[in-house]
Design a protein around this motif. Structure first.
Motif, PDB file in Angstrom:
ATOM      1  N   ARG A 419       0.812  -1.222   0.000  1.00 26.63           N
ATOM      2  CA  ARG A 419       0.000   0.000   0.000  1.00 26.63           C
ATOM      3  C   ARG A 419       0.843   1.268   0.000  1.00 26.63           C
ATOM      4  O   ARG A 419       0.327   2.345   0.227  1.00 26.63           O
ATOM      5  N   LEU A 420       2.151   1.150  -0.244  1.00 26.15           N
ATOM      6  CA  LEU A 420       3.032   2.294  -0.173  1.00 26.15           C
ATOM      7  C   LEU A 420       3.727   2.511  -1.516  1.00 26.15           C
ATOM      8  O   LEU A 420       3.922   1.577  -2.294  1.00 26.15           O
ATOM      9  N   THR A 421       4.101   3.739  -1.768  1.00 28.50           N
ATOM     10  CA  THR A 421       4.889   4.089  -2.948  1.00 28.50           C
ATOM     11  C   THR A 421       6.354   4.115  -2.533  1.00 28.50           C
ATOM     12  O   THR A 421       6.794   4.998  -1.785  1.00 28.50           O
ATOM     13  N   LEU A 422       7.101   3.123  -2.984  1.00 22.76           N
ATOM     14  CA  LEU A 422       8.480   2.959  -2.553  1.00 22.76           C
ATOM     15  C   LEU A 422       9.423   3.688  -3.499  1.00 22.76           C
ATOM     16  O   LEU A 422       9.144   3.874  -4.684  1.00 22.76           O
ATOM     17  N   ALA A 423      10.555   4.078  -2.950  1.00 21.49           N
ATOM     18  CA  ALA A 423      11.568   4.756  -3.750  1.00 21.49           C
ATOM     19  C   ALA A 423      12.213   3.762  -4.711  1.00 21.49           C
ATOM     20  O   ALA A 423      12.510   2.618  -4.351  1.00 21.49           O
ATOM     21  N   LYS A 424      12.433   4.205  -5.968  1.00 17.84           N
ATOM     22  CA  LYS A 424      13.043   3.372  -6.987  1.00 17.84           C
ATOM     23  C   LYS A 424      14.510   3.696  -7.213  1.00 17.84           C
ATOM     24  O   LYS A 424      15.198   2.969  -7.936  1.00 17.84           O
ATOM     25  N   GLU A 425      15.020   4.730  -6.614  1.00 19.21           N
ATOM     26  CA  GLU A 425      16.404   5.125  -6.789  1.00 19.21           C
ATOM     27  C   GLU A 425      16.993   5.527  -5.429  1.00 19.21           C
ATOM     28  O   GLU A 425      16.265   5.852  -4.492  1.00 19.21           O
ATOM     29  N   GLY A 426      18.317   5.458  -5.358  1.00 19.35           N
ATOM     30  CA  GLY A 426      19.003   5.906  -4.152  1.00 19.35           C
ATOM     31  C   GLY A 426      19.785   4.851  -3.413  1.00 19.35           C
ATOM     32  O   GLY A 426      20.545   5.182  -2.497  1.00 19.35           O
ATOM     33  N   SER A 427      19.643   3.587  -3.805  1.00 17.42           N
ATOM     34  CA  SER A 427      20.373   2.540  -3.078  1.00 17.42           C
ATOM     35  C   SER A 427      21.885   2.681  -3.201  1.00 17.42           C
ATOM     36  O   SER A 427      22.607   2.279  -2.270  1.00 17.42           O
ATOM     37  N   PRO A 428      22.462   3.232  -4.307  1.00 19.55           N
ATOM     38  CA  PRO A 428      23.919   3.397  -4.311  1.00 19.55           C
ATOM     39  C   PRO A 428      24.445   4.316  -3.213  1.00 19.55           C
ATOM     40  O   PRO A 428      25.608   4.208  -2.811  1.00 19.55           O
ATOM     41  N   LEU A 429      23.605   5.212  -2.700  1.00 16.86           N
ATOM     42  CA  LEU A 429      24.053   6.087  -1.615  1.00 16.86           C
ATOM     43  C   LEU A 429      24.415   5.293  -0.365  1.00 16.86           C
ATOM     44  O   LEU A 429      25.294   5.708   0.408  1.00 16.86           O
ATOM     45  N   LEU A 430      23.757   4.167  -0.152  1.00 16.94           N
ATOM     46  CA  LEU A 430      23.999   3.350   1.045  1.00 16.94           C
ATOM     47  C   LEU A 430      25.285   2.551   0.916  1.00 16.94           C
ATOM     48  O   LEU A 430      26.116   2.533   1.829  1.00 16.94           O
ATOM     49  N   THR A 431      25.430   1.856  -0.217  1.00 20.47           N
ATOM     50  CA  THR A 431      26.592   0.978  -0.367  1.00 20.47           C
ATOM     51  C   THR A 431      27.882   1.764  -0.569  1.00 20.47           C
ATOM     52  O   THR A 431      28.951   1.340  -0.114  1.00 20.47           O
ATOM     53  N   GLN A 432      27.829   2.887  -1.244  1.00 20.74           N
ATOM     54  CA  GLN A 432      29.044   3.671  -1.431  1.00 20.74           C
ATOM     55  C   GLN A 432      29.557   4.250  -0.111  1.00 20.74           C
ATOM     56  O   GLN A 432      30.761   4.471   0.038  1.00 20.74           O
ATOM     57  N   LYS A 433      28.682   4.465   0.843  1.00 20.23           N
ATOM     58  CA  LYS A 433      29.105   5.029   2.126  1.00 20.23           C
ATOM     59  C   LYS A 433      29.651   3.965   3.066  1.00 20.23           C
ATOM     60  O   LYS A 433      30.604   4.227   3.817  1.00 20.23           O
ATOM     61  N   TRP A 434      29.063   2.753   3.028  1.00 20.05           N
ATOM     62  CA  TRP A 434      29.431   1.726   4.015  1.00 20.05           C
ATOM     63  C   TRP A 434      29.919   0.433   3.371  1.00 20.05           C
ATOM     64  O   TRP A 434      29.913  -0.619   4.026  1.00 20.05           O
ATOM     65  N   CYS A 435      30.362   0.436   2.130  1.00 23.07           N
ATOM     66  CA  CYS A 435      30.773  -0.809   1.472  1.00 23.07           C
ATOM     67  C   CYS A 435      31.998  -1.428   2.138  1.00 23.07           C
ATOM     68  O   CYS A 435      32.197  -2.647   2.084  1.00 23.07           O
ATOM     69  N   HIS A 436      32.837  -0.633   2.784  1.00 26.55           N
ATOM     70  CA  HIS A 436      34.064  -1.160   3.383  1.00 26.55           C
ATOM     71  C   HIS A 436      33.833  -1.745   4.773  1.00 26.55           C
ATOM     72  O   HIS A 436      34.721  -2.432   5.301  1.00 26.55           O
TER      73      HIS A 436
END
Length: 535
Positions: A419-436
């Motif tokens: 029942r929600l409108t989910l975001a389709k973009e932005g996941s690279p912001l998470l992995t680029q910050k904490w990938c290490h």
């Protein structure tokens, strides 16, 4: 043919005694001759075996075989008028002299008491004191002495015998159990540190009184499914047990006045507190907001399976001031609202020592980017962030957090994304910050596009310094991840031990499942590289 002189030399050489080495001397010390035991070395242990007994002669073995057979035979009756024949005299061998039998204490009594207590301590640390210590005390007196050491009884769980039984005859059973505890408390539980009471309905007060009288070293108390916990019992326990710093009251019926009285008495030394949400939780939180527990490190409030219908208003800034040393904050399956800030009010000091924040919920809640920023704006040491069910949180809001070494990030949506409108973009912001630093990543149910997920997971291909990523758990259930993206992640993360690909529409049939272990993950990689792409 050898001469008589040479034969004498050979006999003297065979009869000469062999020189004893240091190893022989130690073996004789461990299992002396005549003790009834001998040592047998193996690959990783030393076996102590009992001797089979003195060897018997050939005549003795024949006599032993004939005796049972002769005992089964019935003597023949002579015919009438004829005298019975005299039995033939047989030569019986003289019985072998029996060895002198003395009281043999056994190998159990040869082990020093201190060593035996250490062995029991290893077993107790792995499986708990019961039922092992109760059974070990019945072996022999030495084992009973070792099992009675109070140092082994540092963690005990006591369950009421009336749990799941009808109330008829309950008074007699409770009196019998209390009589046992009256002896156990001073004789076994004098060094008790952790105590758990499960399903005590009517005799909680006498048990807590015994604990206060006999367990001065108690540090942790858990009451699960208990009723009738009074303020007098908790206050008496707080005064008697000066080292008590952890209290778990989840799933127990305890009045808020009793908990508040306990916190006022022992709040200065409290470190951990577990509560179940009820209509009286507000009064307990009010005591925490008033700096009643300034050293509190762990706070967990859970609503159980059923969520609360009335939202709980939580003043975030007041909690930060009342519990500045908080390291773990869990609000599990709880519907809560942060108290709004007034105009011109400065933000709170934050939680400088916070390492774990869990706001997981089975349904949609009111946690937004603004609320998350108010909670974590002063938490640079955060290691675990669990936001499952928090559909209002976006990657842009997570990117602004001050924590730089996040190890576990859970953003899964379970049954709340329809029942929600989910975001389709932005996941690279998470992995680029904490990938290490990320070790566990959960993106199940998120609506990111194929290209967005490909860019996000590509961050694990090149880590700073050329080292392998630390990722060992990846949950992509219900996402639009592609086969090429999955194969790239598996190839670049050799330590990946868990991979969930259930309900991924872009993957071939037969591969949409969870993979556990290195072998299954590598098998998935082989199948992805060899299977044709889905149409």
């Amino acid at each position: 043919m050898a001469s008589p002189a040479s034969r004498k030399v050979r006999r003297r050489a065979r009869a000469a005694p062999r020189a004893r080495s240091a190893e022989d001397w130690w073996w004789d010390r461990l299992a002396p001759s005549g003790s009834g035991y001998h040592l047998l070395p193996s690959d990783s242990m030393l076996l102590v075996l009992s001797e089979p007994g003195p060897a018997r002669t050939r005549a003795q073995r024949r006599a032993a075989r004939r005796t049972p057979r002769a005992a089964r035979r019935t003597p023949r009756q002579p015919p009438p008028g004829r005298a019975a024949a005299k039995p033939k005299a047989t030569l019986r061998p003289d019985p072998a002299p029996s060895p002198e039998e003395g009281p043999d204490a056994g190998w159990g009594d040869r082990i020093p008491l201190e060593i035996l207590v250490q062995i029991f301590g290893l077993l107790v640390a792995a499986d708990g004191p019961m039922p092992f210590l109760g059974r070990a005390a019945r072996v022999c007196r030495r084992w009973q002495e070792a099992a009675s050491q109070p140092a082994l009884w540092h963690t005990v769980t006591l369950s009421s015998p009336l749990a799941g039984r009808p109330a008829k005859g309950g008074v007699k059973a409770e009196k019998k159990l209390l009589a046992s505890l009256e002896w156990l408390m001073p004789n076994r539980f004098s060094q008790l540190q952790r105590l758990t009471l499960i399903h005590w309905k009517s005799q909680v007060h006498p048990v807590l009184k015994l604990v206060g009288e006999s367990c001065p070293r108690l540090t942790f108390l858990k009451l699960s499914g208990c009723h009738g916990v009074t303020a007098d019992a908790l206050v008496m326990l707080a005064k008697a047990c000066c080292q008590l710093h952890s209290l778990d009251l989840q799933h127990s019926m305890v009045e808020s006045t009793a908990v508040v009285s306990f916190l006022e008495e022992a709040g200065s030394r409290m470190r951990k507190l577990w509560l179940t949400y009820s209509s009286q939780t507000t009064a307990i939180l009010g005591a925490l907001l008033g700096s009643c527990c300034p050293q509190l490190q762990v706070l967990e409030v859970s609503s159980g399976i059923n969520r609360n219908s009335i939202p709980l208003q939580l003043p975030v800034e007041a909690l930060q001031k009342g519990c500045p040393q908080l390291q773990v904050l869990r609000l599990l399956n709880l519907m809560w609202l942060p108290k709004p800030l007034g105009r011109g009010v400065a933000p709170g000091p934050g939680f400088p020592s916070l390492e774990e924040l869990c706001l997981a919920s089975s349904a949609c809640n009111f946690v937004s980017n603004e609320v998350l920023g108010r909670l974590l704006h002063g938490s640079p040491n955060l290691r675990l962030l669990d936001l499952r069910g928090c559909a209002r949180i976006t990657p842009a809001g997570l990117q602004d957090l001050p924590c730089r070494e996040l190890e576990q990030l859970h953003l899964g949506l379970y049954g709340t994304s329809d029942r929600l409108t989910l975001a389709k973009e932005g996941s690279p912001l998470l992995t680029q910050k904490w990938c290490h630093t990320l070790r566990e990543l959960d993106l199940s149910g998120q609506g990111f596009s194929e290209k967005d997920l490909e860019q996000a997971l590509a961050a694990f291909l090149s880590t700073p310094g050329g080292s392998h990523p630390a990722l060992c758990s990846l949950n992509l259930r219900g996402t639009r991840v592609t086969p090429s993206t999955v194969s790239s992640v598996i190839s670049s993360c050799p330590g990946l031990l868990y991979l969930n690909l259930e309900s991924c529409r872009c993957l071939p049939r037969g591969l949409k499942r969870a993979y556990r272990g290195l072998e299954e993950v590598q098998w998935c990689l082989e199948q992805l590289l060899t299977s044709p792409l889905p149409s």
